[in-house]
Motif scaffolding. Structure first.
Motif, short mmCIF file in Angstrom:
data_model
loop_
_atom_site.label_atom_id
_atom_site.label_comp_id
_atom_site.label_asym_id
_atom_site.label_seq_id
_atom_site.Cartn_x
_atom_site.Cartn_y
_atom_site.Cartn_z
N ASP A 1 9.20 1.19 -4.04
CA ASP A 1 9.47 2.62 -4.05
C ASP A 1 8.75 3.30 -2.89
N ALA A 2 9.07 4.58 -2.70
CA ALA A 2 8.39 5.36 -1.66
C ALA A 2 6.91 5.48 -1.99
N GLY A 3 6.10 5.54 -0.95
CA GLY A 3 4.66 5.67 -1.14
C GLY A 3 3.97 4.33 -0.99
N VAL A 4 2.78 4.39 -0.40
CA VAL A 4 1.95 3.20 -0.20
C VAL A 4 1.09 2.98 -1.42
N ASP A 5 1.06 1.75 -1.91
CA ASP A 5 0.33 1.41 -3.11
C ASP A 5 -1.10 1.00 -2.77
N VAL A 6 -1.97 1.05 -3.78
CA VAL A 6 -3.39 0.75 -3.62
C VAL A 6 -3.76 -0.39 -4.56
N MET A 7 -4.40 -1.42 -4.04
CA MET A 7 -4.81 -2.56 -4.84
C MET A 7 -6.33 -2.59 -4.92
N VAL A 8 -6.87 -2.57 -6.12
CA VAL A 8 -8.31 -2.51 -6.35
C VAL A 8 -8.74 -3.77 -7.11
N ALA A 9 -9.76 -4.47 -6.60
CA ALA A 9 -10.27 -5.66 -7.26
C ALA A 9 -10.85 -5.29 -8.62
N GLN A 10 -10.63 -6.19 -9.59
CA GLN A 10 -11.11 -6.01 -10.96
C GLN A 10 -12.08 -7.14 -11.29
N PHE A 11 -12.61 -7.09 -12.47
CA PHE A 11 -13.42 -8.20 -12.94
C PHE A 11 -12.52 -9.37 -13.32
N HIS B 1 -8.21 -8.87 0.53
CA HIS B 1 -6.76 -8.87 0.33
C HIS B 1 -6.07 -8.21 1.52
N VAL B 2 -4.91 -8.74 1.90
CA VAL B 2 -4.07 -8.13 2.92
C VAL B 2 -2.64 -8.16 2.41
N VAL B 3 -1.88 -7.09 2.69
CA VAL B 3 -0.49 -6.99 2.28
C VAL B 3 0.41 -7.31 3.47
N ASP C 1 11.32 -12.09 2.81
CA ASP C 1 12.41 -11.69 1.94
C ASP C 1 12.60 -10.18 1.90
N GLY C 2 11.87 -9.45 2.76
CA GLY C 2 11.96 -8.00 2.79
C GLY C 2 11.08 -7.30 1.79
N ARG C 3 10.32 -8.06 1.03
CA ARG C 3 9.40 -7.50 0.03
C ARG C 3 7.99 -7.98 0.35
N ASN C 4 7.04 -7.06 0.41
CA ASN C 4 5.68 -7.44 0.77
C ASN C 4 5.03 -8.33 -0.29
N ASP C 5 4.15 -9.19 0.19
CA ASP C 5 3.36 -10.09 -0.65
C ASP C 5 1.89 -9.74 -0.50
N VAL C 6 1.05 -10.34 -1.32
CA VAL C 6 -0.39 -10.14 -1.25
C VAL C 6 -1.05 -11.45 -0.86
N ILE C 7 -1.86 -11.41 0.19
CA ILE C 7 -2.63 -12.58 0.63
C ILE C 7 -4.08 -12.33 0.27
N ALA C 8 -4.65 -13.20 -0.55
CA ALA C 8 -6.03 -13.05 -1.02
C ALA C 8 -6.90 -14.16 -0.44
N LEU C 9 -8.01 -13.76 0.20
CA LEU C 9 -9.03 -14.70 0.65
C LEU C 9 -9.98 -14.94 -0.51
N PRO D 1 -16.08 -17.27 5.01
CA PRO D 1 -15.44 -16.08 5.57
C PRO D 1 -15.22 -15.00 4.53
N ALA D 2 -15.37 -13.75 4.96
CA ALA D 2 -14.98 -12.60 4.16
C ALA D 2 -14.01 -11.71 4.91
N GLY D 3 -13.93 -11.89 6.24
CA GLY D 3 -13.00 -11.12 7.06
C GLY D 3 -11.65 -11.80 7.14
N LEU D 4 -10.57 -11.02 7.08
CA LEU D 4 -9.21 -11.56 7.10
C LEU D 4 -8.31 -10.66 7.93
N LEU D 5 -7.68 -11.24 8.95
CA LEU D 5 -6.68 -10.55 9.78
C LEU D 5 -5.36 -11.29 9.64
N VAL D 6 -4.26 -10.56 9.57
CA VAL D 6 -2.94 -11.17 9.42
C VAL D 6 -2.02 -10.63 10.50
N GLY D 7 -1.33 -11.54 11.18
CA GLY D 7 -0.38 -11.17 12.22
C GLY D 7 0.43 -12.38 12.62
#
Length: 428
Positions: A153-163, A192-194, A200-208, A243-249
Motif C-alpha cells: 500500500d501507499a506509505g513507507v512501513d517501519v520495522m522495529v526489532a522485538q524481543f 535489517h535492510v528492505v 518479484d516486484g515486492r520488497n523483502d527483508v534482509i536480516a543480518l 559485522p553489524a553494518g549492512l549495505l545492499v546494492g
C-alpha cells in the motif's frame, strides 16, 4: 535520561543563506582554492566555521509559519513547533513518506520517560512545515528501525526489532502506525535492510543475524501470505568477524541485490556476498580489507555505472573511496583526510546542488557542524564546506522537504533536543 533531554523533543527548521555547494571564494578550510579535492590525495579539513558571521550560513525558520523566515535570527534560537510531552530520549532519525500523502516525514525513535522504546513523528506538508506528535504504537526492543515499502500500500512501513529474535512491521493506518506483521529471524538479528531480492516486484527483508558462534543473512520474502518464506545463509564465525553494518546494492550487474557486511572500526574492510533470487547469498569475499569503516554509504561517485563504497573512518579520520568494477570487486583509490576535532559519525550521498553529480554530507556526534563536499562525477570533490548546527548530530538525510526542486537536509541534532531541518535554496 540525560538532563538536557528531559524536556520534550522539538523541531528546528532553518534555511541556508546560500545554496549548498556554492562557494564565495573566501571560505575557511581552503574551500575557495583553485583546485578540486580528489580521492587521490589528502584534502584540507580546516576550520569548520565557513563564514565570518559565525552562524555557519544558517537562518532560523519557524516550521509553523512563513517559509521565508527572518535572515537575521540565530539558528539556535527559537526552536519552532510545539513541545511534546512526555519527552523521549532520541537515538535514531529516518526520513520517508510514512503516511502516504506524497510528502516526506520525519521519524525519531528513542526512550520515553519510562525508558521504553517510543516513536515521534513530524508529518511533512511539503512546504517546509511539519505537524509533530508522539507515535505511541511504535514499540519494541530497539530504537533503530528499518524502513521500506512492505505491505503493497501507499506509505513507507517501519520495522522495529522485538524481543525473542523477532521484528514487527508497522504501517500507517488512518492517523497512526498499526502493527502489520511479525517476522522471526533466528538467531538474533542485528540489522535489517528492505530490498526486492527475488525480483518479484515486492520488497523483502534482509536480516543480518548473529548466533552463539556463527553469523549470516536471513531473507524474509515479502508476499500477501500470512507467513513469509525465509531463507538463511550462514557466512562465517563471529569470533573472526562480527559485522553489524549492512549495505545492499547491485554489484555484479545481474539485477539481483548483493550485500556488504562490515564490523565498525575493525580493520577488516567489507565482506561482499552475491544475492540470488531464491534468497541465498553466495561467494563471500573480503573487499578492501585494510579499511576500518565506522559507517559507509553506496553511490556511483565516478559515474561509470557501478556502485562505489564511501567509508567514514576514525583511525585515521578520513573518508575513503573504494570504486566498484561492476563485477563485484572494489578497489581503494584514495581518501580525504579530515582535520580534528571533526569525526564523521554518519554520512549521506546525494545530488545536493542539482548539477547531476553526487555530493557527500557528513555529521559528527560531538562537533556542532555539518561538512559537505560537492562532487564532480569523476571521484573528485571540491574542498569541504561547513554549516553550523545547534549540537553534534548522529544522522543526516537528504530529502525534498519543501516546494523547491533542491534536496534539503534533516539532521539528528539530538544533544540540542531537536531535529534540525536545513532547507536548500538552490534551484537546479
Amino acid at each position: 535520561m540525560r538532563a538536557h533531554l528531559a524536556s520534550a523533543l522539538t523541531l528546528l527548521v532553518a534555511c541556508t543563506d546560500r545554496p549548498l555547494g556554492e562557494t564565495d571564494g573566501d571560505s575557511d578550510g581552503d574551500a575557495g582554492s583553485a583546485g578540486t579535492e580528489g580521492f587521490t590525495s589528502a584534502g584540507p579539513g580546516g576550520d569548520p566555521s565557513p563564514g565570518s558571521d559565525g552562524t555557519g550560513g544558517l537562518t532560523s525558520l519557524d516550521p509553523t509559519g512563513d517559509p521565508t523566515g527572518d535572515p537575521t535570527e540565530d539558528p539556535t534560537d527559537g526552536l519552532g513547533g510545539d513541545a511534546l510531552s512526555p519527552a523521549i530520549e532520541p537515538y535514531s532519525l529516518e526520513v520517508a513518506d510514512f503516511d502516504g500523502d506524497g510528502h516526506d516525514d520525519l521519524l525519531v525513535m528513542g526512550l520515553d520517560d519510562a525508558e521504553l522504546i517510543a516513536g515521534w513523528v513530524a508529518r511533512g506538508h511539503g512546504d517546509g512545515t511539519f505537524t509533530a506528535d508522539l507515535a505511541p504504537t511504535l514499540k519494541g526492543a530497539s530504537a533503530y528501525p528499518a524502513i521500506g515499502q512492505l505491505d503493497g500500500d501507499a506509505g513507507v512501513d517501519v520495522m522495529v526489532a522485538q524481543f525473542a529474535d523477532a521484528a514487527r512491521i508497522f504501517r500507517w493506518h488512518v492517523a497512526e502506525f498499526a502493527a502489520y506483521k511479525t517476522l522471526t529471524s533466528p538467531p538474533t538479528p542485528r540489522n535489517h535492510v528492505v530490498a526486492d531480492l527475488d525480483l518479484d516486484g515486492r520488497n523483502d527483508v534482509i536480516a543480518l543475524c548473529h548466533g552463539a558462534h556463527k553469523f549470516g543473512l536471513t531473507v524474509h520474502r515479502g508476499s500477501d501470505a500470512a507467513a513469509w518464506t525465509t531463507t538463511t545463509t550462514v557466512l562465517g564465525a563471529v569470533a573472526d568477524f562480527a559485522p553489524a553494518g549492512l549495505l545492499v546494492g547491485q554489484f555484479d550487474g545481474d539485477g539481483v541485490p548483493d550485500a556488504l557486511l562490515f564490523e565498525a572500526d575493525a580493520p577488516r574492510g567489507f565482506l561482499r556476498v552475491f544475492g540470488r533470487p531464491g534468497g541465498e547469498f553466495v561467494e563471500p569475499e573480503v573487499q578492501v580489507g585494510h579499511l576500518r569503516p565506522w559507517s559507509a554509504a553506496l553511490g556511483d561517485l565516478d559515474e561509470d555505472g557501478a556502485l562505489d563504497i564511501l567509508a567514514a573512518e576514525h583511525f585515521p579520520t578520513r573518508l575513503s573511496l573504494a570504486t566498484g568494477d561492476g563485477a563485484g570487486g572494489f578497489t581503494h583509490v584514495g581518501e580525504i583526510d579530515i582535520d580534528p576535532p571533526f569525526e564523521p559519525h554518519a554520512l549521506d550521498i546525494d545530488d545536493l546542488d542539482g548539477d547531476g553529480h553526487l555530493d557527500v554530507v557528513a555529521v559528527d556526534a560531538l562537533s556542532p557542524i555539518l561538512l559537505y563536499w560537492t562532487g564532480h562525477g569523476d571521484g573528485a570533490f571540491e574542498p569541504p564546506q561547513a554549516l553550523q548546527l545547534p549540537s553534534g548530530a548522529v544522522r543526516v538525510h537528504a530529502a525534498r522537504l519543501d516546494p523547491g526542486p533542491a534536496l534539503d537536509l534533516a539532521v539528528a541534532t539530538f544533544d540540542a533536543g531537536a531535529v534540525t531541518v536545513l532547507l536548500n535554496p538552490v534551484a537546479p
